[in-house]
Design an enzyme around this catalytic site. Structure first.
Site, PDB file in Angstrom:
ATOM      1  CE1 TYR A 101      44.333  43.323  34.487  1.00 35.08           C
ATOM      2  CE2 TYR A 101      43.790  42.417  36.653  1.00 35.08           C
ATOM      3  CZ  TYR A 101      43.760  43.466  35.749  1.00 35.08           C
ATOM      4  OH  TYR A 101      43.173  44.654  36.102  1.00 35.08           O
ATOM      5  CD  GLU A 189      45.186  46.778  34.175  1.00 29.64           C
ATOM      6  OE1 GLU A 189      43.995  46.709  34.525  1.00 29.64           O
ATOM      7  OE2 GLU A 189      45.545  47.169  33.054  1.00 29.64           O
TER       8      GLU A 189
END
Ligand code: GDP
Ligand code: MN
Length: 379
Positions: A101, A189
């Site tokens: 992530y 993101e």
């Protein structure tokens, strides 16, 4: 402005962030055509601006045209948390060794950029954040200094990514930071950021929120427009250049100044009502602006009463009053209006309003009284 995954990936590609080859499809046939171009196996992905598409069944792997047909047919029209899928992204499927992530956003409290990186990315990242927050390596980045390669390297080591991912991850983090800063994003993101069995690192998903305040220096953003999932009232307000946010209540609010507009929402809540919107008409409060504001509020079926709360500063009360009177001539308002006019030349303003007052147009001397009246009328 929130981007769809496929738009986010187009944005990433501008900053040289590696993404899979693919294309958009609005029909089953188009999905098959895109799959042929991308090369099997492919992944068929619902394009909706909400997370958790995978878990909802909106992300499916397909090995051939028949499977693409089945999955595309199922996913198009699917309702994912209230978002209906109208478009697909079909890309060449990746082999995944690890899911990481990575993201950048603004930490307003720290007044610094915040980078987050985790070796435990993928669909369970929320759970990781909750149950195992130390598995997410956080860095604060001074906007003046920026993110250096050295800092990125230390950060990657801290996040405990696999050694073979280090170079690729550092490279992508530096590019993602540029994308976030130079690209004027509020959020950039990647989840998952994957490591392939061949040791390549690349972005499998993209979540990008662009900062609308920077739109003036990004004419290229125009291509992202048109598909935004936007409240119809907000679209109308934006066309008229108003600072408007749609809410769920039944009292329409018009105020001059963002601070006063927010206080007005608070006071309406305080006396037991619910604002239908936040609307700041700014300093001018001319007839034109007032008419536009009333038109937007008038288009909202839920509005049962309108509260116009004006505090004259540089704008004088009589100008505002004239603006309101002229606006009422131009717009046929469905809901009753309560006006509170105060500040510079408020007396003169109220005199101008006096002959127009009726059951449908009332004036109250204070914000609290006006709010009570409006909430009462809305019942
Ligand atoms: P989200 O659920 O809305 O975040 O959608 P993602 O694009 O992140 O996809 C969800 C999950 O689907 C990922 O975490 C992967 O596990 C899986 N996935 C997505 N693309 C691929 C792919 O190309 N190959 C494989 N094997 N899995 C994929
Ligand atoms: Mn994702």
């Amino acid at each position: 402005m929130d981007l769809f995954e496929y738009q986010g990936k187009q944005y990433f590609a501008r900053f040289d962030i590696p993404v899979s080859a693919g294309g958009v499809a609005d029909t089953v046939d188009e999905a098959v055509a895109q799959a042929e171009l991308a090369g099997y196996p492919v992944v068929v992905k619902a394009q909706v601006q909400v997370g958790g598409r995978g878990k909802a069944g909106g992300i499916k792997l397909a090995d051939n045209a028949d499977e693409v047909r089945t999955h595309a047919g199922n996913i198009l029209g699917m309702d994912i948390k209230g978002h209906v899928v109208k478009r697909l992204w079909v890309e060449h499927a990746s082999d995944i060794a690890k899911e990481y992530y990575a993201s950048f956003t603004l930490d307003r409290a720290a007044k610094l950029h915040l980078g987050m990186l985790s070796a435990q990315g993928g669909v369970e990242i929320e759970q990781v954040a909750e149950e195992n927050p130390e598995a997410i390596a956080r860095v604060h980045i001074d906007p003046v200094d920026g993110l250096t390669e050295e800092a990125a390297r230390t950060w990657v080591a801290e996040a405990d990514l696999d050694p073979e991912a280090t170079e690729g991850a550092v490279d992508i983090l530096l590019k993602l930071y540029r994308c976030y800063v130079e690209g004027d994003a509020d959020l950039a993101e990647i989840n998952p950021l994957i490591l392939t069995p061949e040791g390549k690192v690349h972005a499998l998903d993209a979540k990008v929120t662009l900062d609308d305040n920077a739109a003036f220096r990004h004419p290229e953003w125009d291509e992202f427009r048109g598909l935004e999932v936007r409240d119809a009232r907000e679209t109308l307000a934006a066309e008229k250049g108003l600072q408007y946010v749609g809410l769920d209540g039944e009292v329409g609010i018009i105020a001059n100044g963002a601070g006063l507009a927010m206080s007005t929402c608070d006071v309406v809540n305080q006396v037991g009502g619910a604002p239908a919107n936040f609307l700041d008409i700014g300093g001018g409060a001319s007839a034109e602006v007032m008419a536009n504001a009333l038109e937007v509020i008038n288009s909202d079926e839920k509005v049962k009463a309108i509260f116009i709360n004006i505090f004259g500063g540089i704008t004088r009360g009589e100008e505002v009053a004239n603006g309101i009177v002229q606006a009422l001539d131009r717009v046929d308002i469905k809901a009753p209006i309560v006006i509170r006019l105060d500040g510079t030349n408020a007396e003169q303003g109220r005199e101008i309003l006096q002959p127009h007052l009726s059951d449908r147009l009332r004036s109250k001397p204070t914000m609290l009284e006006a709010a009570r009246e409006a909430v009462e009328l809305a019942r």
